[in-house]
Motif scaffolding. Structure first.
Motif, PDB file in Angstrom:
ATOM      1  N   TYR A  26     -57.485  39.659 -43.977  1.00 39.60           N
ATOM      2  CA  TYR A  26     -58.046  40.356 -42.823  1.00 39.60           C
ATOM      3  C   TYR A  26     -59.254  39.606 -42.257  1.00 39.60           C
ATOM      4  CZ  TYR A  26     -55.309  43.944 -45.192  1.00 39.60           C
ATOM      5  OH  TYR A  26     -54.319  44.621 -45.837  1.00 39.60           O
ATOM      6  N   THR A  33     -53.678  39.432 -38.451  1.00 36.93           N
ATOM      7  CA  THR A  33     -53.467  40.335 -39.585  1.00 36.93           C
ATOM      8  C   THR A  33     -54.562  41.399 -39.617  1.00 36.93           C
ATOM      9  OG1 THR A  33     -52.585  38.434 -40.786  1.00 36.93           O
ATOM     10  CG2 THR A  33     -53.018  40.411 -42.078  1.00 36.93           C
ATOM     11  N   ALA A  35     -56.314  45.018 -40.507  1.00 34.92           N
ATOM     12  CA  ALA A  35     -56.234  45.969 -41.622  1.00 34.92           C
ATOM     13  C   ALA A  35     -55.231  47.064 -41.249  1.00 34.92           C
ATOM     14  CB  ALA A  35     -57.604  46.554 -41.907  1.00 34.92           C
ATOM     15  N   PRO A  36     -54.309  47.405 -42.153  1.00 31.84           N
ATOM     16  CA  PRO A  36     -53.237  48.347 -41.812  1.00 31.84           C
ATOM     17  C   PRO A  36     -53.653  49.809 -41.756  1.00 31.84           C
ATOM     18  CG  PRO A  36     -53.044  47.692 -44.091  1.00 31.84           C
ATOM     19  CD  PRO A  36     -54.155  46.869 -43.494  1.00 31.84           C
ATOM     20  N   ASP A  37     -54.804  50.148 -42.322  1.00 35.02           N
ATOM     21  CA  ASP A  37     -55.255  51.540 -42.341  1.00 35.02           C
ATOM     22  C   ASP A  37     -56.781  51.566 -42.456  1.00 35.02           C
ATOM     23  OD1 ASP A  37     -55.876  51.294 -45.200  1.00 35.02           O
ATOM     24  OD2 ASP A  37     -53.715  51.455 -45.504  1.00 35.02           O
ATOM     25  N   SER A  40     -58.307  50.305 -45.820  1.00 33.88           N
ATOM     26  CA  SER A  40     -58.316  48.838 -45.910  1.00 33.88           C
ATOM     27  C   SER A  40     -59.402  48.251 -45.027  1.00 33.88           C
ATOM     28  CB  SER A  40     -56.953  48.266 -45.520  1.00 33.88           C
ATOM     29  OG  SER A  40     -55.969  48.685 -46.442  1.00 33.88           O
ATOM     30  N   THR A  60     -64.529  44.394 -35.775  1.00 36.16           N
ATOM     31  CA  THR A  60     -63.913  45.632 -36.270  1.00 36.16           C
ATOM     32  C   THR A  60     -64.751  46.868 -35.972  1.00 36.16           C
ATOM     33  OG1 THR A  60     -64.887  45.273 -38.465  1.00 36.16           O
ATOM     34  CG2 THR A  60     -62.630  44.455 -38.099  1.00 36.16           C
ATOM     35  N   HIS A  92     -54.267  58.873 -34.341  1.00 39.61           N
ATOM     36  CA  HIS A  92     -54.987  57.601 -34.193  1.00 39.61           C
ATOM     37  C   HIS A  92     -56.434  57.695 -34.684  1.00 39.61           C
ATOM     38  CE1 HIS A  92     -51.637  55.937 -31.997  1.00 39.61           C
ATOM     39  NE2 HIS A  92     -51.613  57.034 -31.263  1.00 39.61           N
ATOM     40  N   ARG A 120     -57.728  54.150 -34.127  1.00 38.01           N
ATOM     41  CA  ARG A 120     -56.742  53.071 -34.005  1.00 38.01           C
ATOM     42  C   ARG A 120     -56.405  52.922 -32.528  1.00 38.01           C
ATOM     43  NH1 ARG A 120     -51.761  53.970 -37.479  1.00 38.01           N
ATOM     44  NH2 ARG A 120     -51.495  55.641 -35.986  1.00 38.01           N
ATOM     45  N   GLY A 123     -52.791  49.299 -32.203  1.00 38.48           N
ATOM     46  CA  GLY A 123     -52.389  48.847 -33.526  1.00 38.48           C
ATOM     47  C   GLY A 123     -53.510  48.367 -34.431  1.00 38.48           C
ATOM     48  N   ARG A 124     -54.753  48.472 -33.985  1.00 36.73           N
ATOM     49  CA  ARG A 124     -55.892  48.020 -34.807  1.00 36.73           C
ATOM     50  C   ARG A 124     -56.837  49.180 -35.088  1.00 36.73           C
ATOM     51  NH1 ARG A 124     -56.676  42.629 -35.288  1.00 36.73           N
ATOM     52  NH2 ARG A 124     -55.347  41.346 -33.983  1.00 36.73           N
ATOM     53  N   TRP A 125     -57.340  49.212 -36.319  1.00 32.16           N
ATOM     54  CA  TRP A 125     -58.339  50.204 -36.697  1.00 32.16           C
ATOM     55  C   TRP A 125     -59.735  49.656 -36.414  1.00 32.16           C
ATOM     56  CZ3 TRP A 125     -57.496  55.119 -37.809  1.00 32.16           C
ATOM     57  CH2 TRP A 125     -56.204  55.497 -38.169  1.00 32.16           C
TER      58      TRP A 125
END
Length: 133
Positions: A26, A33, A35-37, A40, A60, A92, A120, A123-125
């Motif tokens: 990340y 790539t 973070a998926p959640d 993370s 981020t 989201h 979110r 697609g990004r947190w």
């Protein structure tokens, strides 16, 4: 042997994950790539503080709250991260409660307990803000 990840995440057998298998992807590949959640993201942001990676922290942070600069205190040693709970609060949005521990250059220990909010977008947190506990 690989360096354990700063965030303290464990594998299925209870062994520390290597940094290369955890937060590195990340921090080093944010563009491809994310973070998926939210959990993370908390873990990777903690690793970014340990590594003093200002670019990742700013990237981020949600644009509505993003600081112009992230400052790092000289001589701080990060001692560990404990994720207490994480939950989706909407399709989201999410919250993560965590405790991050560090020691200042003068030896004073600090425990930062926060309930953080995330959103979110595309697609990004992103970290929005948090309440200290």
């Amino acid at each position: 042997m690989s360096q354990a990840c700063h965030c303290g995440r464990l594998d299925a057998r209870g062994k520390p994950l290597a940094y290369a298998q955890c937060c590195e992807r990340y921090l080093d590949h944010f563009d491809t790539t994310p973070a998926p959640d939210a959990e993370s993201l908390v873990r990777s942001r903690y690793s970014a503080y340990v590594r003093e990676n200002e670019a990742y922290l700013r990237a981020t942070w949600h644009a509505s709250r993003r600081p112009s600069r992230v400052r790092f205190d000289a001589g701080v040693k990060w001692l560990g991260l404990e994720v207490r709970q994480h939950r989706q609060t909407g399709e989201h949005s999410a919250e993560v409660e965590f405790i991050a521990r560090c020691r200042s250059a003068d030896g004073k220990a600090t425990r930062m307990h926060e309930l953080s909010r995330f959103v979110r977008e595309e697609g990004r947190w992103y970290y929005v803000d948090g309440d200290w506990r």
